[in-house]
Design a protein around this motif. Structure first.
Motif, PDB file in Angstrom:
ATOM      1  N   LYS A 185       0.844  -1.204   0.000  1.00  0.00           N
ATOM      2  CA  LYS A 185       0.000   0.000   0.000  1.00  0.00           C
ATOM      3  C   LYS A 185       0.873   1.245   0.000  1.00  0.00           C
ATOM      4  N   GLN A 186       0.298   2.336  -0.491  1.00  0.00           N
ATOM      5  CA  GLN A 186       1.039   3.593  -0.505  1.00  0.00           C
ATOM      6  C   GLN A 186       1.383   4.080   0.901  1.00  0.00           C
ATOM      7  N   ASP A 187       0.615   3.630   1.890  1.00  0.00           N
ATOM      8  CA  ASP A 187       0.848   4.036   3.284  1.00  0.00           C
ATOM      9  C   ASP A 187       2.311   3.802   3.700  1.00  0.00           C
TER      10      ASP A 187
ATOM     11  N   ILE B  11       4.682   6.798   2.587  1.00  0.00           N
ATOM     12  CA  ILE B  11       4.441   8.200   2.958  1.00  0.00           C
ATOM     13  C   ILE B  11       5.472   8.605   4.014  1.00  0.00           C
TER      14      ILE B  11
ATOM     15  N   ASP C  86      -1.278  15.785  -0.992  1.00  0.00           N
ATOM     16  CA  ASP C  86      -1.908  14.971  -2.033  1.00  0.00           C
ATOM     17  C   ASP C  86      -0.914  14.599  -3.130  1.00  0.00           C
ATOM     18  N   ALA C  87       0.029  15.494  -3.402  1.00  0.00           N
ATOM     19  CA  ALA C  87       1.068  15.185  -4.394  1.00  0.00           C
ATOM     20  C   ALA C  87       2.020  14.118  -3.843  1.00  0.00           C
ATOM     21  N   ARG C  88       2.271  14.170  -2.536  1.00  0.00           N
ATOM     22  CA  ARG C  88       3.106  13.125  -1.918  1.00  0.00           C
ATOM     23  C   ARG C  88       2.416  11.764  -2.016  1.00  0.00           C
ATOM     24  N   LYS C  89       1.103  11.769  -1.804  1.00  0.00           N
ATOM     25  CA  LYS C  89       0.360  10.513  -1.900  1.00  0.00           C
ATOM     26  C   LYS C  89       0.433   9.932  -3.324  1.00  0.00           C
ATOM     27  N   MET C  90       0.384  10.837  -4.305  1.00  0.00           N
ATOM     28  CA  MET C  90       0.467  10.362  -5.696  1.00  0.00           C
ATOM     29  C   MET C  90       1.816   9.678  -5.944  1.00  0.00           C
TER      30      MET C  90
ATOM     31  N   LEU D  92       1.838   6.338  -4.185  1.00  0.00           N
ATOM     32  CA  LEU D  92       1.030   5.342  -4.913  1.00  0.00           C
ATOM     33  C   LEU D  92       1.829   4.742  -6.070  1.00  0.00           C
ATOM     34  N   GLU D  93       2.532   5.610  -6.804  1.00  0.00           N
ATOM     35  CA  GLU D  93       3.325   5.141  -7.956  1.00  0.00           C
ATOM     36  C   GLU D  93       4.471   4.236  -7.488  1.00  0.00           C
TER      37      GLU D  93
ATOM     38  N   MET E  32       3.119   0.914  -6.346  1.00  0.00           N
ATOM     39  CA  MET E  32       2.706   0.073  -7.480  1.00  0.00           C
ATOM     40  C   MET E  32       3.921  -0.649  -8.074  1.00  0.00           C
TER      41      MET E  32
END
Lengths: 136, 159
Positions: free
Chosen positions: A29-31, A34, A110-114, A117-118, A121
């Motif tokens: 997960k992206q978590d 972060i 929100d940009a950090r989350k993006m 996420l990448e 993945m």
């Protein structure tokens, strides 16, 4: 400390929360990617010059220190981090000479989350072979 | 919502800390049962929220510099989930090292949305839907926006 990390180098992010990976398909997960704030730095360990046993040994040491279970690790190539316009800087510490930080995170969450996420993945979850035997 | 003073003996032993967490959990559930929250949010989601706040309640819970998930963030997450105008499938609850609670809806690595309920009272979100990348921020007290709800439904296939 400054230093460079080759784009094809593998980085390990230790997974100390069962909620940082999905059990159904063993994806990350992206978590997990972060960074904490102040400073915006994400702690990772470079694989270079370490055996598989060394990598797990460092992770177990971290988990023991915080009394948590080491569920596994997320391996990701440095190139995927650089692709997000982030950098990896060497930050050796006494019990982990391969310690590094991912830095250069956007200020907007929100940009950090993006970015996270990448990276998530592209990461591969590796199960801790001794996870069942641990007592946090 | 629950605001309990920390017992003065909390740092003296781990059993005191465990008792405190248990008390906090009981209080939280008692309060929810008296409200209509359980009609709006699945009990399993609430359980996950409480578990996450327990697991991540200390500094450095990630092995580095993670901030604890505060009770205020937990309350904010409950309020945010209660604001959904339609019933959608339950999210996976998690936490980030900056002290946020996360809600995730996932279908595949490139069909996923993650929402962070941040200690600053804002909701930050990012989504991967095929080749599309979307991210943004909303004020948590305003509840979920129509745009964000649409994106969740795009991920879950509920639209």
């Amino acid at each position: 400390m400054n230093g460079s990390v080759a784009p094809d180098e593998l980085l390990a992010r230790y997974i100390t929360s069962s909620r940082w990976f999905r059990k159904q398909d063993q994806t990350v997960k992206q978590d997990a990617f972060i960074p904490p704030e102040n400073p915006l730095e994400l702690s990772v360990t470079r694989h270079v010059n370490l055996t598989e046993n060394d990598i797990w040994s460092i992770g177990r040491g971290i988990a023991r220190r915080i009394s948590r279970t080491l569920h596994g690790r997320a391996d990701v190539e440095t190139g995927h981090v650089i692709a997000q316009r982030l950098s990896v800087v060497l930050q050796p510490v006494p019990d982990n000479p391969n310690h590094a930080n991912i830095v250069g995170w956007p200020l907007e969450k929100d940009a950090r989350k993006m970015c996270a996420l990448e990276i998530a993945m592209a990461a591969r979850f590796v199960d801790n072979p001794e996870a069942g035997a641990q007592t946090p | 919502m629950v605001t309990m003073p920390m017992p003065s003996t909390i740092s003296e032993s781990s059993s005191d800390a465990a008792d405190y967490v248990e008390l906090k959990r009981e209080n939280f559930y008692n309060l929810l049962q008296k409200s209509n929250v359980l009609e709006l949010i699945a009990e399993e989601t609430l359980q996950q929220l409480v578990e996450v706040s327990d697991e991540c309640s200390s500094e450095g819970w990630d092995g580095a510099n993670a901030k604890p998930v505060s009770e205020e963030v937990l309350q904010c997450a409950v309020r945010f989930l209660c604001s959904f105008s339609v019933r959608i499938e339950d999210p996976e609850v998690g936490a980030e090292p900056d002290g946020s609670i996360t809600l995730e809806w996932y279908r595949s690595p490139n069909k996923v949305i993650s929402i962070s309920i941040n200690p600053d009272g804002w909701v930050y979100w990012a989504a991967l839907i095929g080749t599309s990348r979307r991210h943004g921020a909303d004020y948590a007290m305003m509840g979920i926006s129509d745009d964000l709800l649409k994106i969740i439904l795009q991920v879950t296939g509920g639209n």
